[in-house]
Scaffold this motif. Structure first.
Motif, PDB file in Angstrom:
ATOM      1  N   ALA A   1      39.703  41.791  27.040  1.00 37.12           N
ATOM      2  CA  ALA A   1      40.536  41.700  28.243  1.00 37.12           C
ATOM      3  C   ALA A   1      40.221  40.421  29.011  1.00 37.12           C
ATOM      4  O   ALA A   1      39.076  39.932  28.992  1.00 37.12           O
ATOM      5  CB  ALA A   1      40.293  42.916  29.124  1.00 37.12           C
ATOM      6  N   GLN A   2      41.218  39.875  29.677  1.00 39.55           N
ATOM      7  CA  GLN A   2      41.057  38.647  30.453  1.00 39.55           C
ATOM      8  C   GLN A   2      41.143  38.964  31.943  1.00 39.55           C
ATOM      9  O   GLN A   2      42.144  39.525  32.398  1.00 39.55           O
ATOM     10  CB  GLN A   2      42.142  37.626  30.077  1.00 39.55           C
ATOM     11  N   ASP A   3      40.104  38.616  32.690  1.00 36.85           N
ATOM     12  CA  ASP A   3      40.114  38.887  34.127  1.00 36.85           C
ATOM     13  C   ASP A   3      41.147  38.026  34.837  1.00 36.85           C
ATOM     14  O   ASP A   3      41.317  36.841  34.523  1.00 36.85           O
ATOM     15  CB  ASP A   3      38.729  38.620  34.726  1.00 36.85           C
TER      16      ASP A   3
ATOM     17  N   LEU B   1      37.745  43.651  40.855  1.00 34.06           N
ATOM     18  CA  LEU B   1      38.109  45.026  41.197  1.00 34.06           C
ATOM     19  C   LEU B   1      39.549  45.090  41.691  1.00 34.06           C
ATOM     20  O   LEU B   1      40.291  46.020  41.348  1.00 34.06           O
ATOM     21  CB  LEU B   1      37.161  45.573  42.270  1.00 34.06           C
ATOM     22  N   LYS B   2      39.943  44.121  42.505  1.00 35.58           N
ATOM     23  CA  LYS B   2      41.319  44.100  43.021  1.00 35.58           C
ATOM     24  C   LYS B   2      42.324  43.961  41.883  1.00 35.58           C
ATOM     25  O   LYS B   2      43.422  44.523  41.934  1.00 35.58           O
ATOM     26  CB  LYS B   2      41.500  42.939  44.009  1.00 35.58           C
ATOM     27  N   TYR B   3      41.950  43.214  40.854  1.00 33.00           N
ATOM     28  CA  TYR B   3      42.868  43.020  39.728  1.00 33.00           C
ATOM     29  C   TYR B   3      42.956  44.271  38.861  1.00 33.00           C
ATOM     30  O   TYR B   3      44.047  44.702  38.487  1.00 33.00           O
ATOM     31  CB  TYR B   3      42.416  41.823  38.882  1.00 33.00           C
ATOM     32  N   TRP B   4      41.815  44.881  38.549  1.00 30.30           N
ATOM     33  CA  TRP B   4      41.799  45.950  37.539  1.00 30.30           C
ATOM     34  C   TRP B   4      41.973  47.364  38.083  1.00 30.30           C
ATOM     35  O   TRP B   4      42.518  48.231  37.397  1.00 30.30           O
ATOM     36  CB  TRP B   4      40.493  45.903  36.732  1.00 30.30           C
ATOM     37  N   MET B   5      41.489  47.618  39.276  1.00 30.61           N
ATOM     38  CA  MET B   5      41.509  48.999  39.772  1.00 30.61           C
ATOM     39  C   MET B   5      42.846  49.326  40.437  1.00 30.61           C
ATOM     40  O   MET B   5      43.482  48.458  41.008  1.00 30.61           O
ATOM     41  CB  MET B   5      40.360  49.227  40.745  1.00 30.61           C
ATOM     42  N   PRO B   6      43.286  50.602  40.407  1.00 29.92           N
ATOM     43  CA  PRO B   6      42.566  51.732  39.827  1.00 29.92           C
ATOM     44  C   PRO B   6      42.726  51.792  38.308  1.00 29.92           C
ATOM     45  O   PRO B   6      43.526  51.046  37.728  1.00 29.92           O
ATOM     46  CB  PRO B   6      43.263  52.937  40.478  1.00 29.92           C
TER      47      PRO B   6
ATOM     48  N   TYR C   1      32.726  48.465  34.002  1.00 31.33           N
ATOM     49  CA  TYR C   1      33.513  47.841  32.931  1.00 31.33           C
ATOM     50  C   TYR C   1      34.252  46.603  33.448  1.00 31.33           C
ATOM     51  O   TYR C   1      34.525  45.671  32.693  1.00 31.33           O
ATOM     52  CB  TYR C   1      34.547  48.829  32.391  1.00 31.33           C
ATOM     53  N   VAL C   2      34.603  46.616  34.712  1.00 28.67           N
ATOM     54  CA  VAL C   2      35.351  45.505  35.310  1.00 28.67           C
ATOM     55  C   VAL C   2      34.510  44.236  35.331  1.00 28.67           C
ATOM     56  O   VAL C   2      35.023  43.132  35.175  1.00 28.67           O
ATOM     57  CB  VAL C   2      35.805  45.901  36.743  1.00 28.67           C
ATOM     58  N   ASP C   3      33.198  44.397  35.476  1.00 34.22           N
ATOM     59  CA  ASP C   3      32.314  43.229  35.615  1.00 34.22           C
ATOM     60  C   ASP C   3      30.918  43.606  35.132  1.00 34.22           C
ATOM     61  O   ASP C   3      29.970  43.707  35.921  1.00 34.22           O
ATOM     62  CB  ASP C   3      32.288  42.809  37.089  1.00 34.22           C
ATOM     63  N   PRO C   4      30.731  43.817  33.826  1.00 36.40           N
ATOM     64  CA  PRO C   4      29.506  44.455  33.313  1.00 36.40           C
ATOM     65  C   PRO C   4      28.233  43.635  33.393  1.00 36.40           C
ATOM     66  O   PRO C   4      27.143  44.198  33.266  1.00 36.40           O
ATOM     67  CB  PRO C   4      29.864  44.756  31.845  1.00 36.40           C
TER      68      PRO C   4
ATOM     69  N   ALA D   1      30.252  45.064  41.049  1.00 31.87           N
ATOM     70  CA  ALA D   1      31.395  44.398  40.404  1.00 31.87           C
ATOM     71  C   ALA D   1      32.000  43.417  41.397  1.00 31.87           C
ATOM     72  O   ALA D   1      32.030  43.680  42.603  1.00 31.87           O
ATOM     73  CB  ALA D   1      32.442  45.415  39.954  1.00 31.87           C
ATOM     74  N   ASP D   2      32.496  42.299  40.891  1.00 31.15           N
ATOM     75  CA  ASP D   2      33.113  41.277  41.731  1.00 31.15           C
ATOM     76  C   ASP D   2      34.358  41.833  42.430  1.00 31.15           C
ATOM     77  O   ASP D   2      35.226  42.408  41.779  1.00 31.15           O
ATOM     78  CB  ASP D   2      33.497  40.075  40.861  1.00 31.15           C
ATOM     79  N   PRO D   3      34.473  41.692  43.756  1.00 31.11           N
ATOM     80  CA  PRO D   3      35.613  42.250  44.494  1.00 31.11           C
ATOM     81  C   PRO D   3      36.969  41.778  43.974  1.00 31.11           C
ATOM     82  O   PRO D   3      37.930  42.556  43.949  1.00 31.11           O
ATOM     83  CB  PRO D   3      35.371  41.767  45.931  1.00 31.11           C
ATOM     84  N   GLU D   4      37.063  40.507  43.573  1.00 31.18           N
ATOM     85  CA  GLU D   4      38.345  39.996  43.072  1.00 31.18           C
ATOM     86  C   GLU D   4      38.726  40.650  41.744  1.00 31.18           C
ATOM     87  O   GLU D   4      39.903  40.943  41.498  1.00 31.18           O
ATOM     88  CB  GLU D   4      38.279  38.474  42.906  1.00 31.18           C
TER      89      GLU D   4
END
Length: 798
Positions: free
Chosen positions: A24-26, A521-526, A506-509, A516-519
């Motif tokens: 996956a690409q952040d 988290l904003k991209y991947w969550m929920p 998983y977002v930023d292992p 996890a990096d806030p940016e």
């Protein structure tokens, strides 16, 4: 082309890995899809077919999403702390770290062998210090905010595992781990104040897409009830017994009270109670029973009346006896209950046994025979007499209680605060220091992780003591506040801790600055879609939703709910239709299936077994049918003629592509596979297909059987990898059949079938039908013609 799975499967697994296509690409500009499966506990026995089914559903969805242009995060990890590994380590005299690493390697190899499209660059392990450092961080935040606390309580203790268990982990009076009986034990226990979030956990269910049964189980688990708190004075004392009831309208029917054997009022009134020795003997007997044994509805009723004091009904000031009985628990409600034997089965049985008055306050039954629990007109209830609506009578009673200052409206929950410690080695150390001067002090953030000491003797201590307590160099420390000698907490966290936030990691292992990096988290969550077993929709899901809501309140995550959608798979039963178990000898090893039939056959069969959410037995004949299907798919390479479209197959292709598309989204995997099997039969019946049509077939089959699909794709000269090609789409207009088959009947009996244009008129259909049965009409007159469009023509003759 022959389906040589032993050659092609390893080939394509290596190719996918070297091309990094599942990574996956952040912060990509593509639409994102976060698919989550419950990460496994890496046991020494390795994967079973249940793991394959659990992961195959979102595996297919994730592969399809990837082919549809989504940036897909489909990760995997390992929930590796806990008792099973520690017990195995003790049994084999091997450190749990060594066992865990070996088990993870075994699981990893097995998962890769099946061809799952996980992003292996984001793999997590809850036992790694870089991971549990953040589990400890979350605990400290809970502690600092008053949501983690220590209390002395009667706890569920497993003598075999030598560990304290939560109510959830000891249901039915049995240990969840070893299934032996548990006992009650008084101990200092860490709790998480999950009850503070009870209402929000319920409210959050309104904004998520969970299966109805998942929502209902969570609602039942939280168990919110509305009613009233009522204060009963205790005669001859200054004491008040506060009770909670969902039926305050029945207060005039209260004829006795019951308190828990552990109720503190007993000690306070010791001098006034004339049969205290009898009560003490009864309390000793109760202490030997588990909570499960004490609260069973069908058990014999036991209890002791308290002599010397009594309760006073606040409505009519009548004196009523108070009993001590084991079925009332100090940890539930207030530890005291009012009893209305006319309208509660357990109270009725208790009253009958001890000769207590039974007063009817709701008409409708015969209380001399049994308690009446239904609705009806209120009687013997003073100002409530004549009320026949339960809601109105409850409302009026609460108004009265509040007017008189003897009670008020209230809410209670079945869910209790979460018991959050274990007296074992293999778990996250609780980062708290006990100082005689400063009390309980959190370990400073900069000193995290508080590491598990590397020890050789990790067997549990006697009497529920943690093995960490036997290590002076771990226990003895300096207080982080005053610098004086102090002692570390020696209990560890329960296995549920690491799984309560793993999806965030998983977002930023690999982040060592924050969980996890806030940016990111904003991209991947929920999480867009979470699939798992029904056995985890209460404990694990409620715990993780609680942690996530807390982290949201702290500003550490960007969504209040962690999971947008939740589905569940059914069990795979043994060939005998029973749940798989070693003792029954009906366990199916997925490794043996892969060795004999290949990963694609295993993947396809598991999703073809039946409804994905239902239990289904393993069937050897059906797996052979899936092998034949994939053999025939590979054989289509021999039928290819030209390019473009085969007119006779065009509608079938568009219909199949449409069905597979829609069925994957609805987790109807078995009917999607059935549609592809039907299509392959049509192709063989026709005798040929084009190169473009075979590439389309490979595209829709790829999420299910990716290795075979990739091989056919390559043989047919498909561009790049099938797994990242564009997922086939359909033209709605071309899903309509150009011709249809209709039945011809004479006098309601089948006499033939004809193929006609799909848009044929009634007159033309009847004319063609008459031609088809012309010889059978000779000498007869048609007196009635019946036409059911698209179905049949029925001719009535004489």
């Amino acid at each position: 082309m022959k389906h040589d799975f032993k050659q092609i499967e390893k080939k394509w697994q290596d190719k996918w890995e070297s091309e990094h296509i599942f990574e996956a690409q952040d912060n990509s500009s593509k639409p994102k899809f976060f698919g989550l499966v419950e990460f496994p506990y890496p046991s020494g026995s390795g994967m079973h077919v249940g793991h394959i089914k659990a992961y195959s559903g979102l595996e297919v969805v994730s592969r399809k999403k990837r082919m549809q242009g989504y940036n897909v995060l489909f990760p995997i990890g390992f929930d590796a702390f806990g008792l099973p590994t520690e017990n195995s380590a003790i049994k084999f005299n091997t450190h749990p770290r060594i066992l865990t690493d070996a088990n993870i390697e075994k699981f990893t190899n097995q998962l890769k062998k099946v061809g799952f499209s996980f992003d292996w660059t984001r793999t997590i392990d809850t036992t790694e210090e870089s991971y549990y450092r953040w589990t400890q961080h979350i605990f400290l935040e809970l502690f600092k905010n008053g949501l983690a606390y220590r209390d002395t309580a009667l706890v569920n203790y497993c003598p075999h595992c030598k560990v304290v268990l939560s109510n959830e982990d000891s249901q039915g009076g049995k240990c969840d781990i070893c299934h032996n009986d548990i006992v009650q034990k008084s101990k200092d226990v860490w709790y998480l104040r999950i009850t503070k979030y009870a209402d929000r956990l319920l409210e959050g269910l309104e904004s998520v897409d969970y299966l109805p049964q998942v929502k209902q189980q969570q609602v039942n688990w939280i168990g919110k009830s509305t009613g009233a708190f009522v204060n009963f004075r205790v005669g001859n004392t200054d004491e008040t017994l506060r009770i909670y009831t969902t039926r305050p309208d029945t207060l005039f029917g209260v004829t006795f009270m019951v308190i828990a054997p552990e109720h503190p009022m007993l000690e306070r009134c010791r001098d006034k109670i004339t049969n205290f020795s009898e009560l003490e003997a009864y309390r000793e007997e109760c202490a030997k029973k588990t909570e499960f044994q004490r609260t069973q509805l069908n058990k014999d009723k036991t209890g002791v009346r308290i002599d010397g004091i009594c309760g006073i009904n606040p409505l009519n000031n009548k004196e009523i006896p108070i009993y001590v009985a084991d079925y009332v628990m100090m940890g539930y409600g207030t530890g005291a209950i009012m009893a209305v034997p006319a309208h509660d089965e357990r109270d009725w049985e208790f009253a009958k046994k001890f000769g207590i008055d039974i007063i009817e306050v709701i008409k409708g039954g015969d209380i001399s025979v049994e308690a009446y629990a239904g609705d009806g007109e209120m009687v013997n209830s003073d100002f409530l007499n004549g009320y026949n609506n339960k809601k109105d009578s409850i409302k009026r009673m609460i108004e009265y209680l509040e007017e008189k200052g003897i009670g008020e409206e209230g809410v209670q929950y079945k869910m209790k605060d979460w018991a959050f410690n274990r007296q074992r080695y293999w778990g996250e150390p609780i980062p708290i220091v006990h100082c005689e001067h400063c009390g309980m002090v959190p370990v400073p953030e900069e000193e995290l992780p508080l590491r598990l000491p590397d020890v050789k003797n990790f067997e549990p201590g006697e009497g529920g003591e943690s093995p960490l307590a036997k290590i002076p160099e771990f226990v003895n420390c300096k207080c982080p506040v005053c610098g004086k000698p102090a002692k570390r907490e020696t209990d560890t966290m329960p296995q549920w801790a690491g799984s309560s936030w793993y999806f965030l990691r998983y977002v930023d292992p690999k982040n060592d600055k924050c969980l996890a990096d806030p940016e990111k988290l904003k991209y991947w969550m929920p999480v867009d879609w979470y699939n798992g077993g029904m056995e985890h929709v209460t404990r694990h899901m409620i715990y993780s939703r609680f942690w996530h809501k807390f982290l949201y309140d702290m500003g550490e995550v960007n969504t209040e709910e962690p999971y947008a959608k939740r589905t569940a798979q059914g069990l795979i039963l043994g060939p005998d239709g029973e749940k798989m178990s070693k003792s029954r000898g009906n366990v199916v090893d997925p490794n043996e299936v892969v060795e004999q039939y290949g990963a694609d056959v295993l993947r396809t069969y598991i999703l073809f077994m039946g409804d994905y959410g239902a239990a289904a037995p393993w069937n050897e004949n059906s797996i052979k049918g899936c092998r034949r299907f994939l053999d025939r798919f590979c054989g289509l390479t021999e039928l290819v003629k030209g390019e473009g479209v085969t007119p006779e197959l065009e509608a079938s292709f568009h219909k199949t592509v449409k069905k597979v598309n829609l069925d994957i989204d609805e987790m109807k995997f078995n009917t999607a596979i059935a549609a592809m099997m039907t299509l392959i039969n049509e192709i063989y019946e026709h005798g040929s297909l084009t190169r473009d049509e075979l590439l389309t077939f490979a595209g829709i089959l790829c999420p299910f059987a990716p290795h075979a699909a990739e091989e056919v794709w390559e043989v047919m000269g498909g561009k790049g990898l099938c797994s990242v090609s564009e997922f086939p789409t359909w033209d709605e207009a071309k899903t309509e059949d150009k011709s249809i088959e209709i039945v011809v009947q004479l006098m309601g009996k089948l006499r033939g079938k004809i193929v006609v244009p799909a848009d044929i008129s009634k007159d033309d259909a009847i004319a063609l039908a008459k031609e088809a049965v012309a010889s059978q009409l000779e000498g007869h007159t048609v007196v009635k013609e019946i036409y059911v469009p698209g179905k049949l023509v029925n001719l009535v003759i004489k």
